[in-house]
Design a protein around this motif. Structure first.
Motif: not given
Length: 120
Positions: A30-33, A57-69, A74-84
């Motif tokens: 699990a990942v929490s953003v 305290a701040k509001i995450i920007s759309w660009n920061e969110f896209l970077i995280i996604i 990339q991690l999931c593709v590299k490891r051939n796994q999914k985040i649940k």
């Protein structure tokens, strides 16, 4: 009374993956953003109600969110796994971020369990 107990399950997924069988994990389960660290309530039991409040305290920007996604993808593709589970929540009120509907759409497109926890 037993007829009611028989109808109610224990709330557990009995077909779930046992953590001790998959450790070490190749990707997180699990990942929490946090879309927003800001809060519009002042509950007496919460840090936001103290005189110090929450520093930075701040509001995450759309660009920061896209970077995280993209990094998670990339991690999931590299490891051939999914985040649940992908959660849009943490310490603040996520709906204070105007991009939350876009974040939900992007998260749903990743075919993971998506949850949003707000303060209502």
């Amino acid at each position: 009374m037993n007829e009611y107990v028989d109808k109610i399950n224990d709330g557990r997924d009995h077909n779930r993956m046992k953590l001790y069988n998959v450790v070490p994990l190749t990707v997180p389960f699990a990942v929490s953003v946090s879309p927003s660290d800001l809060c519009n309530f002042r509950c007496n039991y919460c840090n936001w109600s103290t005189s110090a409040g929450i520093k930075d305290a701040k509001i995450i920007s759309w660009n920061e969110f896209l970077i995280i996604i993209d990094q998670l993808k990339q991690l999931c593709v590299k490891r051939n796994q999914k985040i649940k589970v992908f959660r849009l929540s943490n310490v603040g009120e996520p709906l204070l971020n105007k991009k939350v509907p876009d974040m939900v759409r992007r998260g749903c497109g990743q075919k993971v369990g998506l949850s949003l926890c707000d303060q209502s």
